[in-house]
Design an enzyme around this catalytic site. Sequence first.
Site, PDB file in Angstrom:
ATOM      1  N   ASP A  80      -2.549  53.755   7.834  1.00  0.00           N
ATOM      2  CA  ASP A  80      -2.462  52.894   6.950  1.00  0.00           C
ATOM      3  C   ASP A  80      -1.005  52.216   7.203  1.00  0.00           C
ATOM      4  O   ASP A  80      -1.157  50.778   6.945  1.00  0.00           O
ATOM      5  CB  ASP A  80      -2.266  53.681   5.429  1.00  0.00           C
ATOM      6  CG  ASP A  80      -1.778  52.753   4.365  1.00  0.00           C
ATOM      7  OD1 ASP A  80      -2.761  52.107   3.935  1.00  0.00           O
ATOM      8  OD2 ASP A  80      -0.628  52.846   4.135  1.00  0.00           O
ATOM      9  N   GLU A  95      -6.455  60.812  -0.619  1.00  0.00           N
ATOM     10  CA  GLU A  95      -7.894  60.993  -0.429  1.00  0.00           C
ATOM     11  C   GLU A  95      -8.318  62.489   0.032  1.00  0.00           C
ATOM     12  O   GLU A  95      -7.369  63.170   0.495  1.00  0.00           O
ATOM     13  CB  GLU A  95      -8.371  59.926   0.734  1.00  0.00           C
ATOM     14  CG  GLU A  95      -8.246  58.333   0.203  1.00  0.00           C
ATOM     15  CD  GLU A  95      -8.913  57.951  -0.915  1.00  0.00           C
ATOM     16  OE1 GLU A  95      -9.948  58.395  -1.331  1.00  0.00           O
ATOM     17  OE2 GLU A  95      -8.401  57.016  -1.398  1.00  0.00           O
ATOM     18  N   LYS A 150       0.007  47.873   7.785  1.00  0.00           N
ATOM     19  CA  LYS A 150       0.990  47.072   7.082  1.00  0.00           C
ATOM     20  C   LYS A 150       2.188  46.612   7.743  1.00  0.00           C
ATOM     21  O   LYS A 150       2.602  45.590   7.541  1.00  0.00           O
ATOM     22  CB  LYS A 150       1.486  48.091   5.843  1.00  0.00           C
ATOM     23  CG  LYS A 150       0.333  48.571   4.863  1.00  0.00           C
ATOM     24  CD  LYS A 150       0.860  49.602   3.915  1.00  0.00           C
ATOM     25  CE  LYS A 150      -0.219  50.047   2.887  1.00  0.00           C
ATOM     26  NZ  LYS A 150       0.198  50.965   2.044  1.00  0.00           N
ATOM     27  N   GLU A 186      -1.430  39.412  -0.462  1.00  0.00           N
ATOM     28  CA  GLU A 186      -0.164  39.959  -0.934  1.00  0.00           C
ATOM     29  C   GLU A 186      -0.420  41.445  -1.218  1.00  0.00           C
ATOM     30  O   GLU A 186       0.548  42.419  -0.664  1.00  0.00           O
ATOM     31  CB  GLU A 186       0.352  39.236  -2.032  1.00  0.00           C
ATOM     32  CG  GLU A 186       1.638  39.855  -2.782  1.00  0.00           C
ATOM     33  CD  GLU A 186       2.881  39.662  -1.812  1.00  0.00           C
ATOM     34  OE1 GLU A 186       3.313  40.704  -1.465  1.00  0.00           O
ATOM     35  OE2 GLU A 186       3.318  38.642  -1.622  1.00  0.00           O
ATOM     36  N   THR A 215     -11.392  51.383  -7.129  1.00  0.00           N
ATOM     37  CA  THR A 215     -10.059  51.482  -7.930  1.00  0.00           C
ATOM     38  C   THR A 215      -9.664  50.261  -8.019  1.00  0.00           C
ATOM     39  O   THR A 215      -9.213  49.953  -9.403  1.00  0.00           O
ATOM     40  CB  THR A 215      -9.152  52.472  -7.011  1.00  0.00           C
ATOM     41  OG1 THR A 215      -9.591  53.956  -6.980  1.00  0.00           O
ATOM     42  CG2 THR A 215      -7.710  52.514  -7.948  1.00  0.00           C
TER      43      THR A 215
END
Length: 391
Positions: A189, A178, A193, A117, A10
């Site tokens: 996830d 997913e 972050k 970033e 993706t």
Amino acid sequence: MNIAILGYGTIGSGVHQIVEEGATLLTKSLHVTRILIRKGKEKTLPYMCDDIDDIVNDPAVDLVVETMGGIEPAHTYILKALEHGKHVVTANKAVVAAYLKDFNECAKENNVKFYYEASTGGGIPCIAGLEKALRIDKVDEIHGIFNGTSNFILDHMQRYGTSFEEVLKEAQRLGYAEADPSADIDGYDVCNKLRISASIAYDYHVPDNFPVFGIRNITKEDVMYFKSMNRSVRFIAKTKRDGDRYSCVVEPILFKESDLEANTQDNYNLISMHGKTIGDLKFYGQGAGKLATANAVVQDILDILEGKEHMERKYENKMKYDTTICRRDYVLRADKACRVYFKGIKYETSTFDKYMLIKDIEVMKMHELMKKVLEVDPTAFMASIYEREDL
């Protein structure tokens, strides 16, 4: 500038699309000359290859974009590219969270850049905003909605009264989630972050030793109960600093219906930070998606092309994780048998009788007790209560 892309999923294909379209004079100066694909996969473009050595040994390649995801072989390939004098830009939050300090050191040793970033906030320039704030301020808190999939689920449960299972299926159908949604709904996830953001803010490579509790167990009845409290639930990552002490946590939090977090809909993110002189900064936008994330990758590439320096961090501060910094109230749904774990802790029970309001407890302590609760009641769910003075 000649670019090699590692991975053509993706994000990788999104970067290729933006570069190929060349909508501005700057992007017209970028050229994708290599794309790494898995061995055995069909080569649909003449510059596709399946050997990383073909890329790192190519003197014409100036910069490598890593969009493979996961830890390995991404970790090995990034180091190899840096060691061969290639700049590296990545959107891979898992590998950045784990090896941020190592990558920065390797880049410096080889006089190249390592920018990331897109690893946090997708297309939202929150790392750039954080770095800019840090030029003047110490950022003492970061918190917010870092994951669009979990926000889509919670927002749609709240607005449409649907079940977790129904909304998850819809998120998967739309491509937000997913087939295995564990990384999003269990908090891995978001954890990555938060580690990246806190590491930049504190100039200390934050380890993954903080509590994380996901949204897998939330029910339609839970959301209705929170509504009766005039609260909306959101999946939040938060870190707070006090001198050389800090705390981090990822968990569902209940916001007042007037709070911005409660009104962040669909798959949008809202990331907040606080500094002494700047006060509160909030970054809102698409936290994921093909072109939004690819846009952030290309912004990093253009910064390198133009020689724009990002803040240099050595991650050598001495910081200590302190469980006493954050205390909160929690709402807990669990079998009555679990109340034995809360002896000596102040709590109230609701009129529904299956909900407990636990008062003023250390976040780490609550998460430790929740592990015991889940052994008795694997369907249990908890959420903390956000109050403005906690900021």
